[in-house]
Design a protein around this motif. Sequence first.
Motif, PDB file in Angstrom:
ATOM      1  N   LYS A 194      23.595  16.398 -16.115  1.00 48.85           N
ATOM      2  CA  LYS A 194      23.164  15.440 -17.113  1.00 48.85           C
ATOM      3  C   LYS A 194      21.886  15.373 -16.986  1.00 48.85           C
ATOM      4  N   ALA A 195      21.352  15.392 -16.288  1.00 48.23           N
ATOM      5  CA  ALA A 195      19.521  15.384 -15.872  1.00 48.23           C
ATOM      6  C   ALA A 195      19.294  16.917 -15.151  1.00 48.23           C
ATOM      7  N   PHE A 196      17.815  16.774 -14.704  1.00 46.11           N
ATOM      8  CA  PHE A 196      17.198  17.108 -14.032  1.00 46.11           C
ATOM      9  C   PHE A 196      15.650  16.230 -13.346  1.00 46.11           C
ATOM     10  N   THR A 197      15.017  15.384 -12.200  1.00 47.85           N
ATOM     11  CA  THR A 197      14.325  14.979 -12.199  1.00 47.85           C
ATOM     12  C   THR A 197      13.707  16.236 -11.135  1.00 47.85           C
ATOM     13  N   LEU A 198      12.513  16.265 -11.698  1.00 46.24           N
ATOM     14  CA  LEU A 198      11.092  17.670 -10.761  1.00 46.24           C
ATOM     15  C   LEU A 198      10.503  16.704 -10.372  1.00 46.24           C
ATOM     16  N   SER A 199      10.805  16.619  -9.742  1.00 44.57           N
ATOM     17  CA  SER A 199      10.134  15.773  -8.291  1.00 44.57           C
ATOM     18  C   SER A 199       8.653  15.969  -8.209  1.00 44.57           C
ATOM     19  N   SER A 200       8.371  16.875  -7.935  1.00 41.45           N
ATOM     20  CA  SER A 200       6.725  17.288  -7.264  1.00 41.45           C
ATOM     21  C   SER A 200       6.055  17.837  -8.980  1.00 41.45           C
ATOM     22  N   ARG A 201       6.873  17.534  -9.622  1.00 38.68           N
ATOM     23  CA  ARG A 201       5.706  17.544 -10.755  1.00 38.68           C
ATOM     24  C   ARG A 201       5.997  15.800 -11.429  1.00 38.68           C
ATOM     25  N   LYS A 202       6.781  15.137 -11.127  1.00 35.27           N
ATOM     26  CA  LYS A 202       6.524  13.307 -11.198  1.00 35.27           C
ATOM     27  C   LYS A 202       6.020  12.682 -10.825  1.00 35.27           C
ATOM     28  N   PRO A 228       2.927  12.452  -8.013  1.00 39.58           N
ATOM     29  CA  PRO A 228       1.630  12.900  -7.472  1.00 39.58           C
ATOM     30  C   PRO A 228       2.012  13.288  -6.138  1.00 39.58           C
ATOM     31  N   HIS A 229       1.772  12.701  -5.535  1.00 32.90           N
ATOM     32  CA  HIS A 229       2.620  12.353  -3.354  1.00 32.90           C
ATOM     33  C   HIS A 229       3.249  13.246  -3.231  1.00 32.90           C
ATOM     34  N   LEU A 230       4.209  14.234  -4.201  1.00 30.01           N
ATOM     35  CA  LEU A 230       5.626  14.830  -3.546  1.00 30.01           C
ATOM     36  C   LEU A 230       4.630  16.517  -4.152  1.00 30.01           C
ATOM     37  N   ALA A 231       4.123  16.366  -4.565  1.00 29.32           N
ATOM     38  CA  ALA A 231       3.606  18.051  -5.308  1.00 29.32           C
ATOM     39  C   ALA A 231       2.632  18.487  -3.810  1.00 29.32           C
ATOM     40  N   ASP A 232       2.250  17.103  -2.863  1.00 35.56           N
ATOM     41  CA  ASP A 232       1.107  18.054  -2.285  1.00 35.56           C
ATOM     42  C   ASP A 232       1.965  18.000  -0.451  1.00 35.56           C
ATOM     43  N   ARG A 233       2.999  18.156  -1.180  1.00 34.77           N
ATOM     44  CA  ARG A 233       4.078  18.959   0.534  1.00 34.77           C
ATOM     45  C   ARG A 233       3.642  20.420  -0.114  1.00 34.77           C
ATOM     46  N   ASP A 234       4.963  20.924   0.736  1.00 30.09           N
ATOM     47  CA  ASP A 234       4.552  22.754   0.948  1.00 30.09           C
ATOM     48  C   ASP A 234       5.989  23.611   0.220  1.00 30.09           C
ATOM     49  N   VAL A 235       6.749  22.943  -0.443  1.00 29.86           N
ATOM     50  CA  VAL A 235       7.875  22.762  -1.413  1.00 29.86           C
ATOM     51  C   VAL A 235       7.201  22.916  -2.608  1.00 29.86           C
ATOM     52  N   THR A 236       8.002  22.792  -3.682  1.00 27.35           N
ATOM     53  CA  THR A 236       8.778  22.301  -4.889  1.00 27.35           C
ATOM     54  C   THR A 236      10.696  21.455  -4.712  1.00 27.35           C
ATOM     55  N   ASP A 247       1.054  -1.265  -0.164  1.00 35.10           N
ATOM     56  CA  ASP A 247      -0.209  -0.190  -0.218  1.00 35.10           C
ATOM     57  C   ASP A 247       1.114   0.982  -0.157  1.00 35.10           C
ATOM     58  N   GLN A 248       2.085   1.511   0.158  1.00 34.31           N
ATOM     59  CA  GLN A 248       3.227   2.052   0.444  1.00 34.31           C
ATOM     60  C   GLN A 248       3.235   2.671  -1.457  1.00 34.31           C
ATOM     61  N   VAL A 249       2.720   1.612  -2.669  1.00 37.92           N
ATOM     62  CA  VAL A 249       3.460   2.100  -4.004  1.00 37.92           C
ATOM     63  C   VAL A 249       2.466   3.763  -4.398  1.00 37.92           C
ATOM     64  N   GLU A 250       3.595   4.190  -5.336  1.00 37.92           N
ATOM     65  CA  GLU A 250       2.865   5.269  -5.809  1.00 37.92           C
ATOM     66  C   GLU A 250       3.237   5.639  -7.068  1.00 37.92           C
ATOM     67  N   HIS A 251       2.351   6.228  -8.184  1.00 42.68           N
ATOM     68  CA  HIS A 251       2.906   6.110  -9.191  1.00 42.68           C
ATOM     69  C   HIS A 251       3.659   7.163  -9.748  1.00 42.68           C
ATOM     70  N   PRO A 252       3.850   7.459 -11.104  1.00 38.22           N
ATOM     71  CA  PRO A 252       4.052   8.466 -11.536  1.00 38.22           C
ATOM     72  C   PRO A 252       2.724   9.181 -12.021  1.00 38.22           C
ATOM     73  N   SER A 253       3.507  10.589 -12.465  1.00 36.93           N
ATOM     74  CA  SER A 253       2.004  12.006 -13.106  1.00 36.93           C
ATOM     75  C   SER A 253       2.469  10.926 -14.212  1.00 36.93           C
ATOM     76  N   ARG A 254       1.270  11.720 -15.294  1.00 34.19           N
ATOM     77  CA  ARG A 254       1.293  11.731 -16.746  1.00 34.19           C
ATOM     78  C   ARG A 254       2.054  12.642 -17.214  1.00 34.19           C
ATOM     79  N   ALA A 255       2.744  13.212 -16.597  1.00 31.43           N
ATOM     80  CA  ALA A 255       4.067  14.610 -17.235  1.00 31.43           C
ATOM     81  C   ALA A 255       4.957  14.068 -17.589  1.00 31.43           C
ATOM     82  N   ARG A 256       5.479  14.385 -19.220  1.00 35.04           N
ATOM     83  CA  ARG A 256       6.481  14.103 -19.857  1.00 35.04           C
ATOM     84  C   ARG A 256       8.092  14.194 -19.552  1.00 35.04           C
ATOM     85  N   PRO A 257       8.695  13.700 -19.917  1.00 32.74           N
ATOM     86  CA  PRO A 257       9.969  14.797 -19.444  1.00 32.74           C
ATOM     87  C   PRO A 257      10.656  15.585 -21.207  1.00 32.74           C
ATOM     88  N   LEU A 258      11.318  16.141 -20.751  1.00 31.22           N
ATOM     89  CA  LEU A 258      12.020  16.469 -22.026  1.00 31.22           C
ATOM     90  C   LEU A 258      13.621  16.696 -22.301  1.00 31.22           C
TER      91      LEU A 258
END
Length: 450
Positions: free
Chosen positions: A324-332, A334-342, A78-89
């Motif tokens: 070499k790369a950036f992960t936009l974690s709060s966009r990727k 959803p459970h991180l998007a709920d935090r009060d930081v980006t 029940d701890q598993v989270e899946h990514p949003s549908r946001a696409r990488p660049l």
Amino acid sequence: MTTVAVVGGGISGLTAAYRLRALLGPDARIVVLEESGRLGGKLRTVPIAGKPVDVGAEAFIVRRPEVTALLAELGLADQVEHPSRARPLIWADGSLHPLPAGTLMGIPANSEALVGLVDAATLARIDAEPATPLHWDRSADVSVAALVGSRFGEQVVRRSVDPLLGGVYSGLSDTAGVRATVPALAVALDGGATSLTDAVRRALPPPSDTPVFGTLRGGYGTLLDALRDASGAEFHDHTTGAGLRRERGRWSVDPVGPVDGVIVALPADRAAALLAEGAPAAAAQAARIPLASSVVVALAMPKTAALPQNSGILVATGEDLAAKAFTLSSRKWPHLADRDVTLARASFGRFGDAALLDADDEQLITLARADLATVTGVTDQPVDAYVQRWHGGLPQYRAGHGEVVAALEAEIAQVDGLEIAGAMLHGVGVPACVAAATTAATRLTERVAG
């Protein structure tokens, strides 16, 4: 009482200890030696802005069964989270481009996939590729760069393939063997594909709406803690296993002493050093697997930081950026998007280029902010940051890697009471490490309990 030593406390070592407990029973003595001050290896969860964030691997492939099954066993499904549908660049030629769809590790099945990312001459070359005779040796291996470059040209290699391979292996396609890093492509070529575009079409998985990746709501630390507790093992941190040798029908490893069996779950260079006395032929094979180092800089920015609505940004080879790369974690996630930081992460370092590991934290944070500003325009001051250096973090699967691993495993198979596990074998992802550790524990149990 059966005594087994596991040398290495990363995900492979922890999984091996957990499996050994289930196989050997409650009375077995299982000792895990970890040279650092913490367990987890290249998995690490730390508090950033007061909440857990992964600063190593952050996800696993859910279409492989190993991690999903392990989490279910441990009561963590029940701890598993899946990514949003946001696409990488992809950042290439000084600008952002959508990540090409319909490619296999960045290798296209047609020119349409790379429109806008490469020039017209390269697109024409991809279109003409099926008419060019393909010479593929079923008994050999080549680098991904050599194969793709010879068929499609350098722009495809540097702008499409390198960014994806770099994200997985911290290397370039020059040091990535086709058979180990794009195995489905090798199968298609071995099966008689008439061109590279034909091989990619054959190798691409069928379209699916099911998630490819998953992560844990509380970070990988949740899994590490559960494995440690369930294994019932003795854990010795700040303890380097050494002096591995065969004595009077048993193994001995310092500082544990005589044991009935040993699982070596270390990076290739340290595995080679440990095996040098007791299994020198195996050590020689492990020493042939090079390692890449990298750095992750995790940034917690104000909630209002205007990062693009994409999951991440991969960087083409040859760009005027250190990252070499950036992960936009709060966009990727959803459970991180709920935090009060980006949240965002910047990654630095590829095989053969580890200079930035020596930079201090302040320099790396400044560099991460500058590169992020270049590709997104975001200049917000972070409210928190964390720098994680990964020395020798990822093995490089060069051309012929499969033969090296086969030789290594063949040598180990001749030595009673000794097994190996880890990312240097059959995959750098967590599912592959779990699979290799399970195999090692099963084989060792058969030997010591048989």
